[in-house]
Design a protein around this motif. Structure first.
Motif, short mmCIF file in Angstrom:
data_model
loop_
_atom_site.label_atom_id
_atom_site.label_comp_id
_atom_site.label_asym_id
_atom_site.label_seq_id
_atom_site.Cartn_x
_atom_site.Cartn_y
_atom_site.Cartn_z
N CYS A 70 0.87 -1.19 0.00
CA CYS A 70 0.00 0.00 0.00
C CYS A 70 0.90 1.23 0.00
N PRO A 71 1.32 1.70 -1.18
CA PRO A 71 2.33 2.74 -1.25
C PRO A 71 1.96 4.08 -0.63
N ASN A 72 0.66 4.39 -0.53
CA ASN A 72 0.25 5.68 0.03
C ASN A 72 -0.32 5.58 1.44
N LEU A 73 -0.33 4.40 2.01
CA LEU A 73 -0.90 4.23 3.35
C LEU A 73 0.12 4.64 4.41
N PRO A 74 -0.28 5.54 5.33
CA PRO A 74 0.67 5.93 6.38
C PRO A 74 0.84 4.81 7.40
N ALA A 75 1.96 4.85 8.08
CA ALA A 75 2.23 3.85 9.11
C ALA A 75 1.23 3.94 10.25
N ASP A 76 0.64 5.13 10.44
CA ASP A 76 -0.35 5.36 11.49
C ASP A 76 -1.38 6.34 10.97
N LEU A 77 -2.65 5.91 10.88
CA LEU A 77 -3.69 6.78 10.34
C LEU A 77 -3.93 8.01 11.20
N ASP A 78 -3.60 7.93 12.48
CA ASP A 78 -3.86 9.04 13.40
C ASP A 78 -2.70 10.02 13.48
N ASP A 79 -1.63 9.76 12.77
CA ASP A 79 -0.44 10.62 12.81
C ASP A 79 -0.24 11.25 11.44
N ASP A 80 -0.49 12.55 11.35
CA ASP A 80 -0.36 13.25 10.06
C ASP A 80 1.07 13.26 9.55
N ASP A 81 2.02 13.05 10.43
CA ASP A 81 3.43 13.07 10.03
C ASP A 81 4.01 11.67 9.84
N ALA A 82 3.18 10.67 9.95
CA ALA A 82 3.67 9.29 9.82
C ALA A 82 4.14 9.03 8.39
N PRO A 83 5.22 8.29 8.22
CA PRO A 83 5.70 7.98 6.87
C PRO A 83 4.71 7.10 6.12
N THR A 84 4.61 7.30 4.83
CA THR A 84 3.73 6.48 4.00
C THR A 84 4.53 5.39 3.31
N GLY A 85 3.80 4.40 2.82
CA GLY A 85 4.43 3.30 2.11
C GLY A 85 4.59 2.09 2.99
N GLN A 86 3.53 1.24 3.04
CA GLN A 86 3.56 0.07 3.90
C GLN A 86 3.28 -1.19 3.10
N ALA A 87 3.92 -2.26 3.52
CA ALA A 87 3.61 -3.58 2.99
C ALA A 87 3.11 -4.43 4.15
N PHE A 88 2.19 -5.33 3.84
CA PHE A 88 1.64 -6.23 4.85
C PHE A 88 1.90 -7.66 4.37
N ILE A 89 2.63 -8.39 5.20
CA ILE A 89 3.08 -9.72 4.83
C ILE A 89 2.47 -10.73 5.79
N ALA A 90 1.95 -11.82 5.24
CA ALA A 90 1.36 -12.85 6.08
C ALA A 90 1.68 -14.22 5.52
N VAL A 91 1.97 -15.13 6.42
CA VAL A 91 2.12 -16.55 6.09
C VAL A 91 1.20 -17.31 7.03
N ARG A 92 0.39 -18.19 6.47
CA ARG A 92 -0.58 -18.91 7.30
C ARG A 92 0.12 -19.64 8.44
N GLY A 93 -0.35 -19.38 9.64
CA GLY A 93 0.23 -19.98 10.83
C GLY A 93 1.34 -19.18 11.45
N ASP A 94 1.79 -18.10 10.77
CA ASP A 94 2.93 -17.33 11.25
C ASP A 94 2.60 -15.87 11.55
N GLY A 95 1.35 -15.48 11.51
CA GLY A 95 0.99 -14.11 11.84
C GLY A 95 1.11 -13.17 10.66
N ALA A 96 0.80 -11.91 10.92
CA ALA A 96 0.84 -10.85 9.90
C ALA A 96 1.76 -9.75 10.38
N TYR A 97 2.46 -9.11 9.43
CA TYR A 97 3.47 -8.12 9.76
C TYR A 97 3.34 -6.91 8.85
N GLN A 98 3.62 -5.74 9.41
CA GLN A 98 3.70 -4.50 8.64
C GLN A 98 5.16 -4.18 8.41
#
Length: 327
Positions: A155-183
């Motif tokens: 998600c190239p335009n998604l900020p790291a924190d929606l509530d922080d106007d100064d948060a850096p943008t550009g997030q990837a979300f990675i998941a492997v079944r059984g291993d959790g999800a990561y930003q």
């Protein structure tokens, strides 16, 4: 972390990162007049360029894996001007490629039919958001025996924190079944990321829902009425693309609706949901269709056995389904 899909996770993350670099470069060049003229050229260039890079990365790493992606090169071959633009963008990432090479990479995504192991790709999910300079996603998932096992959602335009106007943008979300999800930051070098979880809200009245920015993609009135029945008072978060799955997964919203509009017979595509679904599930959430049935990826490329989508933080999924009152 399990080692079962370590290689797939690594390749998927690096592939969507490269595609995001190309898409960001194209989006930065969009003139505001594009919106008024409804000129699809920029998104076309980014769509094809993104698919070319990702399909090639997958075929180099996993040559026997079929890929079911959204695009093919037939229309591109008929427009040499746009093909040249796509090639030039891809050359910024992989120097020396030719137009024919780019087309052949794109067409590696034309498997078209279900198999026991395949990748599914939406090179740009959220076309209108991309053109507006808003949210869009690059969505890649590995499906094995009908079940998504690995997801890379950029998600190239998604900020790291929606509530922080100064948060850096550009997030990837990675998941492997059984291993959790990561930003993971799209712009960094860290591949491990930060583990994410759905919110701990135990009643829907304390939560928020998110649905499509464009009403043509989901029944806004039905979502609003359902929210009222659940006692939700917060305004919905409306955005394009599978970024909606991402914000449910990390706890910015508790419910994602994609509700079929009355009188339509639209069937969801697998590439619009496979990656996002897995990210939410591995973050602790629940994803079904509006009838409570699990998403069925064995009829690729369509979710022919499902109607609509409901994703929640996992604490009150049945309550949300009951409130939908679908006919």
């Amino acid at each position: 972390m399990s080692t079962s899909y370590d290689r797939e996770r690594e390749v998927a993350l690096h592939a969507v990162r490269k595609a995001a670099t190309l898409c960001q470069a194209v989006q930065s060049q969009i003139d505001p007049s594009v919106i008024e003229k409804e000129d699809r050229t920029p998104v076309t260039v980014a769509d094809f360029g993104s698919q070319a890079l990702i399909c090639n990365a997958l075929r180099e790493a996993f040559p026997d894996d079929p890929i079911i992606a959204e695009e093919d090169s037939s229309a591109l071959r008929k427009n040499q001007g746009v093909l040249l633009q796509v090639t030039q963008q891809v050359q910024q990432i992989r120097s020396g490629v030719t137009p024919n090479t780019v087309c052949s990479w794109i067409d590696k995504g034309n498997a078209g039919e279900y198999s026991d192991r395949f990748w599914t790709l939406d090179p740009i999910d959220g076309t209108k958001g991309f053109v507006r300079g808003d949210q869009y996603a690059i969505a890649l998932a590995l499906v094995v025996d009908g079940v998504p096992q690995v997801a890379a959602l950029a998600c190239p335009n998604l900020p790291a924190d929606l509530d922080d106007d100064d948060a850096p943008t550009g997030q990837a979300f990675i998941a492997v079944r059984g291993d959790g999800a990561y930003q993971v930051s799209l712009n960094g070098e860290d591949d491990s990321g930060t583990r994410i979880h759905t919110s701990d809200a135990e009643t829907p009245a304390n939560g928020r829902f998110t649905d499509s920015f464009v009403s043509a993609h989901s029944a806004h009135d039905m979502a609003k009425e359902t929210g009222q029945r659940l006692g939700i008072t917060a305004d919905p978060i409306r955005m394009d693309s599978q970024a909606k799955y991402a914000i449910v997964a990390r706890g910015d919203a508790e419910i994602y609706f994609r509700l079929p509009r009355p009188g339509t017979n639209y069937t969801e595509k697998i590439w619009d949901h496979a990656a996002g679904m897995l990210v939410v599930e591995m973050a602790g959430g629940t994803v079904t269709d509006v009838n409570g049935d699990p998403l069925d990826f064995t009829h690729a490329p369509l979710l022919t056995e499902n109607t609509g989508i409901v994703a929640t933080n996992g604490h009150f999924h049945d309550q949300v389904l009951d409130a939908l009152e679908m006919d």
